[in-house]
Scaffold this active site. Structure first.
Site, PDB file in Angstrom:
ATOM      1  N   ASP A 187      43.186  34.013  43.389  1.00 39.69           N
ATOM      2  CA  ASP A 187      44.137  34.380  42.338  1.00 39.69           C
ATOM      3  C   ASP A 187      43.673  33.568  41.137  1.00 39.69           C
ATOM      4  O   ASP A 187      43.872  32.354  41.084  1.00 39.69           O
ATOM      5  CB  ASP A 187      45.569  33.991  42.715  1.00 39.69           C
ATOM      6  CG  ASP A 187      46.551  34.456  41.652  1.00 39.69           C
ATOM      7  OD1 ASP A 187      46.265  34.244  40.456  1.00 39.69           O
ATOM      8  OD2 ASP A 187      47.586  35.025  42.007  1.00 39.69           O
ATOM      9  N   HIS A 188      43.002  34.220  40.197  1.00 41.16           N
ATOM     10  CA  HIS A 188      42.299  33.434  39.176  1.00 41.16           C
ATOM     11  C   HIS A 188      43.248  32.610  38.303  1.00 41.16           C
ATOM     12  O   HIS A 188      42.842  31.639  37.689  1.00 41.16           O
ATOM     13  CB  HIS A 188      41.358  34.306  38.339  1.00 41.16           C
ATOM     14  CG  HIS A 188      42.030  35.118  37.276  1.00 41.16           C
ATOM     15  ND1 HIS A 188      42.646  36.314  37.526  1.00 41.16           N
ATOM     16  CD2 HIS A 188      42.188  34.901  35.948  1.00 41.16           C
ATOM     17  CE1 HIS A 188      43.145  36.792  36.396  1.00 41.16           C
ATOM     18  NE2 HIS A 188      42.881  35.956  35.417  1.00 41.16           N
ATOM     19  N   HIS A 250      49.812  36.721  40.241  1.00 43.22           N
ATOM     20  CA  HIS A 250      49.779  35.671  39.219  1.00 43.22           C
ATOM     21  C   HIS A 250      51.168  35.103  38.901  1.00 43.22           C
ATOM     22  O   HIS A 250      51.370  33.892  38.875  1.00 43.22           O
ATOM     23  CB  HIS A 250      49.155  36.204  37.923  1.00 43.22           C
ATOM     24  CG  HIS A 250      47.847  36.905  38.128  1.00 43.22           C
ATOM     25  ND1 HIS A 250      46.906  36.481  39.035  1.00 43.22           N
ATOM     26  CD2 HIS A 250      47.298  38.002  37.542  1.00 43.22           C
ATOM     27  CE1 HIS A 250      45.848  37.286  38.992  1.00 43.22           C
ATOM     28  NE2 HIS A 250      46.069  38.223  38.095  1.00 43.22           N
TER      29      HIS A 250
END
Ligand code: BG6
Length: 506
Positions: A187-188, A250
């Site tokens: 999950d950047h 996010h």
């Protein structure tokens, strides 16, 4: 999370499935190159791009260099640096669906073992469409190297499943081949500096934690707004929508960072346990009350900052009657001791007024104002705002006396700004995350139960939105803050959405 630079990761082989794709071009290679320039890469490393395209190694590297020039945070690339770095890049042409092709991977590992005189870390990065993940995993499973739970790792990009069941099935499939400890679900957002700093703010200071609860906090808001539309990804977006694309991952991760209990240590499982506790405590929204808790929207055609933009339904690969939402706002409650009764409002959308991801904690009003009634037009409660991007700052709003005669109060902001405080460049999220994979640190990655718990949270909304066709789409104009219903959602509770003041107003 790499703590010091004294120990570089062990020798590493990185196999990037989808090596000729956009993610590698825009994010992965620029990130690996920056790690190399900053001396974080292992002494010995080799990066293999894997894809079906027939292309020579030279052309492949030239293509990656173009990506670095266009997308790296460093604006200039020195020829000799790129030359040295790219000597460690190669390209393997293969069809991921063909079992025999995986022999090329086994051969490459063997070759490096021989050259380097030992068994390296082996990372399989799946930068591919989700439907390829099962087949790649199955074929990888037949290679002996995957059984090495210490050195072999697999990185999976989002979307991780489409709903709870598909995520659960995908987890089951992955764990047939890999141990949970080998699986790195990206999950950047968790790699962003400002997101990691939430842990520092909360747990490295004695100041905030005593007031970080229902006794002092009135409500929390999370906004992740984008000005871009679906950017040519209509095909994917039609299967996702804002809730799946941004909220399930996010935004819920940001919410977890704000709401989690203090970890006992910086151990990866300890931190992830605390986050799962939050997800499990989110109150399930009853299906018949969805409209009171969740609002969806879709942008029509219009203008953003003087530029004409097509409506979502006019985008390429999008159904002209698409019911898919490009905006979502949801009110959550967390049923635990710390947060009982405190609403968490979250919203996200495409083609909105500005690009801005911010988290705001609004405090309860002071219990008593002893000032004369004319001292302030209206009393503004204290606020703590964490700007994740593109501004990177933390601001605390409080009342101050205006200079001059009389007791006139107005709100002011005390601001900590990253760029002013630190002159170093912040690494990109992918730099941090790739380094963590090389170091075997899973703290910033999603564990199986975390992903599944997050799907469970949004499942009732997905169900209702999936079964009731929206009748008012498109319902917001590009350049706005989304549909009116989103304003109503929060206004019903006596609040309004908070945005950062424009720089000239500060
Ligand atoms: C991705 C979504 O995960 O995050 C995109 O698929 C979105 O739709 C992007 O644009 C936003 O990331 P960032 O880092 O630009 O906020």
């Amino acid at each position: 999370m790499a703590i010091t630079q004294n120990n570089r990761p062990a020798p590493t082989l990185i196999f990037i499935f989808g090596g000729s794709g956009d993610l590698n071009y825009r994010k992965l290679t620029p990130a690996l190159f920056n790690l190399y320039l900053d001396d974080w890469m292992p002494e010995r490393f080799s990066i293999m791009g894997l894809a079906r395209t027939e292309i020579s190694a030279e052309k492949y590297k030239a293509h990656l260099l173009e990506g670095v020039k266009n997308f790296s945070r460093r604006k200039e690339v020195k020829k000799e640096d790129w030359k040295k770095f790219s000597d460690s890049i190669s390209y393997i042409q293969m069809d991921a669906g063909e079992e025999a092709a995986y022999e090329k991977i086994a051969a490459s590992v063997k070759k490096h073992e021989k050259e380097w005189g030992g068994h390296p870390n082996v990372i399989f990065y799946l930068a591919v469409a989700p439907q390829l993940v099962p087949i790649i995993t199955k074929h990888l499973g037949k290679l002996n190297i995957c059984a090495d739970t210490k050195c072999s790792r697999i990185v999976i990009e989002k979307p991780f499943g489409h709903d709870f069941k598909s995520a659960h099935d995908l987890n089951a499939l992955l764990t047939q081949t890999f141990d949970e400890k080998q699986i790195y679900r990206i999950d950047h957002y968790l790699g962003k500096e400002t997101v990691q700093n939430i842990l520092a703010l909360r747990f490295a200071n004695a100041l905030f934690e005593p007031i970080w609860n229902r006794s002092y906090i009135d409500h929390v808001q999370i906004t992740a707004a984008e000005t871009v539309g679906v950017e040519g990804r209509g095909g994917y977006y039609e299967t996702a929508g804002a809730l799946r694309d941004m909220v399930q991952n996010h935004i819920l991760q940001l919410l977890c960072m704000i709401a989690m209990e203090a970890p006992v240590s910086f151990n990866d499982d300890e931190i992830r346990n605390k986050k799962v506790d939050v997800l499990n405590a989110i109150r399930p929204i009853p299906v018949e009350e969805i409209q009171d808790f969740a609002v969806r929207g879709q942008y029509g055609p219009g203008w953003i900052k003087g530029e004409k933009v097509p409506g979502y339904r006019q985008e390429k690969n999008v159904d002209p009657n698409s019911p898919v939402e490009t905006f979502a706002a949801v009110k959550f409650y967390i049923d635990n001791w710390r947060w009982q009764g405190v609403p968490f409002y979250v919203r996200t959308g495409k083609c909105l007024n500005e690009k801005s991801t911010i988290i705001t904690l609004q405090f309860r009003p002071a219990p008593h104002y002893a000032f004369p009634s004319e001292a302030a037009e209206s009393w503004r409660p204290n606020r703590l705002t964490i700007s994740i991007q593109p501004e990177m700052d933390i601001r605390i709003r409080f009342q101050a006396k205006r200079p001059g005669q009389g007791m006139i109060l107005s709100p002011v902001d005390m601001i900590f700004n990253y760029e002013e405080a630190y002159h170093d460049h912040s690494p990109e999220a992918y730099e941090t995350l790739l380094l963590d994979v090389m170091e075997g640190d899973a703290t910033l990655f999603m564990r199986a139960d975390q992903v599944e718990a997050a799907w469970k949270v949004i499942e009732p909304i997905l169900h209702v939105w999936g079964t009731r066709t929206p009748v008012d789409f498109p319902n917001y104009s590009p350049g706005s803050w989304g549909p009116e219903d989103a304003e109503a959602l929060i206004a019903r509770d006596g609040h309004n959405w908070i945005t950062l003041p424009a720089p000239h107003q500060e």
